[in-house]
Design an enzyme around this catalytic site. Structure first.
Site: not given
Ligand code: TPP
Ligand code: TPP
Ligand code: MG
Ligand code: MG
Lengths: 351, 327, 351, 327
Positions: C59-60, C129
């Site tokens: 939640a940036e 990225h």
């Molecule tokens: C806005 C944002 N914040 C942080 C990230 C880093 N990030 C990449 S995947 C991820 C996990 C997301 O978790 P979830 O939605 O549960 O998906 P899962 O990886 O478990 O499939 C994060 C925090 C990102 N890509 N985008």
């Protein structure tokens, strides 16, 4: 050609777009309310229905992504923000999605989304209702950015933006809304990426956009009365930028003054000065110069905005200094009759 | 709730489960070779949701996803060879090599794109549904998201709008308990159920075992039927578990963010093995059929990798194309 | 002085800040996870507790505003984003709140918030990225922006950022994390707003930041072997910018080449070229030049990033062209042994 | 639920109601003179919430607000003269003329700032509460927000975090049915209650009549007590109505976004008049006391305006100060 206000010209463009293409939709806070976004969306919902012209929740980020999705589906959405400042909530969707979609999916699909952002000034708009961030949008590959200065361009550029296949940021200055100008009837478009020479002269090249073009017109005409003929280029598009016209002009004049409605450091004016310093080095006969907003937010009190924005007399002073010709700009300043914090008597606040 | 899928559908489900598993494991096996030079988020252990999508959505329905999208792309009918080529950065990749594993697209299959910013495609999916509503089709827009994406404000904003406009959106949330290495408890209030939040915002919701492909199928079948009948947004929360590391090809239960015991408990509920065992028990398939299925899939996957590896890289100049559409 | 990696230097700075000031808190996605944000936050939660060092929801935007509020309360928060690209969700809080608070409330209270943003490159980081948006932050009055290039500066600038009373954007390049350098022990700070001359010469002024400084060092040393002595200025701070050092150098060399890790159009490099063209006009003996990333997102395939980033040999080529001295840069390029899409053998992906 | 406030408190409530009303009406009366050159969002009709805050929160509690903040600033104990001076753009303004009506601050009173971006101070208020928790005080952070701000993702993100960390945050939502000219029905799903959404996210909630100052007082008193006892976030939804136009000094029922009848129905429930009538009925005050109260307030307000008008404008150079703190 009809004489229309800038706001009416935008309304006209939206009406034409909605008429000629059923894929066009138009939404944003206040789109269908009694004020109709300063008149620019007035009457559209009545004419085109609530499915195509609608208000929205205060959720700028999602509503931008929804525009991206609608555009991917094949619609041509026009999203309006009553202030650019609110759109800061939506930059992820603008930059990470809209701007990159066509590129990052190998050209499979484009995002024909137009985002109007209105920029405020004066009457205590203050720090968060007055930002001019064209430099930001112009820095992002994949976006196009336009900043009309006249009613005719407002209409023509908006039509081009809507029917362009890419995301276009349409930056619309509140102080221009009541400005009248010739506006061609019908679906008349102004091409994106092409500047326009508004005055011709050999003494100096002045590049401007939006409200700075209006100030520059006063200044250039005043200069002409004092025997200085300036080339005045109104950018119209900030990205793509019409480098050819600027470079050709500088080749002729040898001098460059760039005006900007945004903060000096990191401004579009800086990009133009840098670009010409690089590629037009041999044409430049003197140091180029920028006039822009100081590196501070706009304060609220009228006492604090008196010297904040670039006005015509400062442009005259800068040109006089660059040409080393003493010209008294005071008579120009004296011509203004309304207070410094409103664009004219028509503006009685609040926004 | 819809009854159990018929024999044909349940066999199709097995095919999709196995195919997705096989593809992901092959990526994992070959990733250390260093030829797939982009981050890969694998779905091993989470195949059931995508498999159910494969048999419940129509080709003309649209879907979007996030960083962990291989399974979703395949479930929606995306071209396998084009996906593998994309991961290898080849010109024949579904995004021409520009996007990699995190940016997949196959519009012919209705897979409209996956992106790498958590939550980033949620409003995009809602916007697709807005388009559907404007044009009066009976399509559905499917948004794949994780338990982490639920935390992003854009989820809430998007769902609010979808409910407000009664848009045909199916939110498919794979709750795999983690966002990268962070367990739910560090991100969301204890005891709060994600589906309940979605319900309060206004979606119709259902929760279920995301490792049981028939249960997922059943929930999804009902939701899709309701959606086509104009119900407005549905939100499905499906409990599942990722076996491999968050990003990359390896197991990582040793690094300390989760326990081996937890992993084993989930592995015991392997969506692929469980469904296969069930179908054998039911007599819907037998060992020979399984062997044939495996062999077919092996062949298809091998071919996709061979094609991807053999495919040319994009010309260097292609890095500087596709910025703008149009003339 | 110890030899530390850039990542370890950041970890050291955070540890010192947390130790000497109980008001410092440190949070962000993954802050307390086994990887500890590429090692930069490793061990901090164990040492300082979960109240001061913690993970967060994805939640940036809110988490940035929460940092603003915590800073207003009197804390000194350090928020880390594993990629700058994710921080685009939080620009409203950064620009409309953090940057403006002190100004718009008449100096009543400042926001001592440090936001680390890590910038990716290569190994298929791709369009979302890998963005280097220093030009954006540098354009915003009220923000300070730093971009360390060495381990020592990473530590010293981060300490200065944390203990500065204003919001500071700390831009940290992923490719530098494994770079080793001398790092002074203890609470040693590098002042914000001051550049550093890394090589001295009279032939040309080269201005660089972050990874471009690393490339420039190779180039400048190679040039020195070929009899060209360049002045190499590592900016360290992007805002405030050390105009004095740049201007003084150009006065001596007459030539300016600015390198940038961001997209060319609207880059910080453009601002520097523009600024020097304006105020250092009489010192410049030839057209200034910029080398930056092309105006495209970074693609994912390794085949598409080979010529995307500025490398040492291009710097050599540019200098040779500007000085009109033929120098063959091929041997320099040939020195690199690892693939072009990784910073070194240590990097095996994925992020 | 707490009982009715005692006589002293109920008289204080009347004072705050009347004072806020008087200030807002005086701004409205003088705005057309053109000397207050900034947008003003007035709270006429919505005074009860701020008045209740005035007697339930302590000075050391902190508060933040949005664009419509005059009442909140006054309710939290902000300096009236400094506020009026700020609206006039004077050097003696609470923000030195830099902020205007939309950017008020009085840290001495615990009013930590109001800003003009809808939802923008919500996380700021949560961050203040994080600071409180870190330092172990028993302060409360009060976040004033409208029904429109509920639509912003940052509300959801902020509340999630506040619940996760059990922070001492009091969300005070004035639901006045409109966001600018847009009624709730165009922004949020029909029949959905805002407090229920907050409850699903994890807050404790209560809803009430935002025009009945004693009811607001009662709900708030309970919430504050629970908060100080460590309950974690509370969300109060208070139904109320703005009498004047969204921004500016005039009535605007004629322009078409709401009906005169709706307005009249709400006006009949005027929070000031109703409370005054009730207190007279109860014998807590009498006509003479009311007259004295009015006279006192008139005097105070007149003095504040006189001081603001007499105050100097900031030096032009002050436009270029205060950008950075510190040496
Ligand atoms: C806005 C944002 N914040 C942080 C990230 C880093 N990030 C990449 S995947 C991820 C996990 C997301 O978790 P979830 O939605 O549960 O998906 P899962 O990886 O478990 O499939 C994060 C925090 C990102 N890509 N985008
Ligand atoms: C992010 C953002 N979007 C839009 C606006 C324009 N705007 C100013 S006030 C307002 C209405 C907000 O409604 P609500 O929260 O209900 O407060 P009220 O005005 O009713 O007190 C809007 C949309 C804004 N200031 N900020
Ligand atoms: Mg997850
Ligand atoms: Mg409201």
């Amino acid at each position: 050609m009809a004489q229309l206000t800038f706001a009416a010209a935008i309304n006209d463009a939206l009406r034409i777009a909605l008429t000629i293409d059923p894929r066009v939709i138009c939404y944003g806070l206040g789109t269908d309310d009694p004020k109709g976004v300063f008149g620019t969306t007035a009457g559209l919902q009545a004419q085109f229905g609530a499915e195509r012209v609608f208000d929205m929740p205060t959720a700028e980020n999602a509503m931008t992504g929804i525009g991206v999705g609608a555009a991917l589906y094949g619609l041509r959405p026009v999203l309006t923000h009553q202030r650019l400042d609110f759109a800061l909530l939506s930059l992820d969707q603008i930059v990470n999605n809209a701007a990159k979609w066509h590129f990052m999916f190998g050209g499979r699909r484009a995002v024909p989304l137009t985002i109007r952002m209105i920029m405020g000034r004066g009457w205590g708009q203050g720090p968060t209702h007055s930002q001019n961030l064209q430099a930001w949008f112009a820095h992002i590959p994949g976006l196009k950015v336009v900043m009309p200065a006249t009613a005719g361009d407002a209409k023509g550029l908006l039509l081009s933006a809507i029917f362009d296949d890419n995301p276009v940021i349409f930056l619309e200055h509140r102080w221009l809304h009541n400005l009248k100008g010739e506006v061609a009837e019908g679906d008349v478009r102004v091409p994106l990426g092409r500047a326009q020479r508004l005055r011709r002269g050999d003494a100096i090249t002045i590049v401007a956009m939006s409200t700075m073009t209006a100030e520059a017109l006063h200044a250039v005409d005043f200069l002409a009365d004092h025997g200085v003929a300036a080339d005045l280029i109104d950018l119209r598009s900030i990205r793509p930028l019409d480098w050819d016209m600027i470079a050709a002009s500088v080749k002729r004049t040898g001098r460059l003054l760039v005006l900007d409605t945004g903060s000096l450091t990191g401004s579009v004016a800086g990009e133009i000065v840098a670009g010409i310093a690089e590629r037009g080095w041999n044409d430049l006969q003197a140091a180029p110069r920028r006039l822009a907003v100081p590196d501070f937010p706009e304060a609220t009190s009228p006492a604090l905005t008196r010297t904040y924005h670039v006005r015509a007399e400062q442009i005259v002073d800068a040109v006089a200094a660059m040409l080393q010709r003493p010209i008294d700009s005071a008579p120009l300043a004296a011509r203004r009759t309304h207070p410094h914090d409103v664009p004219g008597a028509w503006f009685t606040g609040p926004f | 709730m819809s009854a159990r899928p018929d024999a044909g559908v349940s066999r199709d489900l097995l095919y999709h489960l196995k195919r997705i598993r096989r593809v992901e494991l092959e990526i994992a096996r070959r990733y250390p070779e260093g030829a797939m030079r982009c981050p890969v988020h694998l779905s091993v252990g989470q195949e059931a949701v995508a498999a159910a999508v494969a048999v419940t959505l129509r080709r003309e329905d649209l879907a979007v996803s996030g960083h962990r999208a291989h399974a979703h792309y395949l479930g929606k009918g995306g071209d396998l060879t084009a996906m593998i080529a994309e991961i290898y950065g080849k010109a024949t990749g579904c995004s021409g090599g520009k996007g990699g594993s995190m940016h997949l697209i196959d519009e012919a299959a209705g897979f409209m794109g996956s992106t790498a910013i958590v939550g980033g495609t949620i409003p995009v999916g809602v916007g697709l549904a807005l388009g559907m509503k404007q044009t009066g089709t009976d399509q559905i827009s499917c948004i794949f998201l994780g338990d982490g994406a639920i935390e992003a404000g854009v989820f809430y904003e998007s769902l609010n709008f979808a409910v407000l406009k009664r848009l045909p959106v199916l939110f498919v949330c794979e709750n795999n308990l983690y966002s990268v290495y962070t367990p739910l408890a560090k991100r969301q209030p204890a005891g709060r159920c994600i589906a309940d939040v979605a319900a309060a915002i206004g979606a119709r919701t259902a929760s279920g075992d995301g490792n049981d492909v028939e249960q997922v199928w059943s929930l999804m079948t009902d939701a899709v039927a309701a959606l086509r009948a104009g119900s407005g947004p549905w939100f499905l929360e499906l409990a599942t578990y990722r076996w491999l590391e968050h990003c990359g090809p390896f197991y990582d239960n040793d690094i300390g963010y989760r326990s081996e015991a937890e992993f084993r408990a989930w592995q015991a509920r392997d969506p692929v093995a469980c469904h296969q065992a069930r179908l054998i028990e039911r007599g819907v398939i037998d060992a020979a059929m399984v062997a044939r299925l495996d062999a077919d899939i092996d062949g298809e996957v091998a071919q996709a990798f061979a094609a991807a590896e053999a495919a040319p890289f994009p010309e260097p100049g292609a890095a500087f194309t596709d910025l703008y559409a149009g003339p």
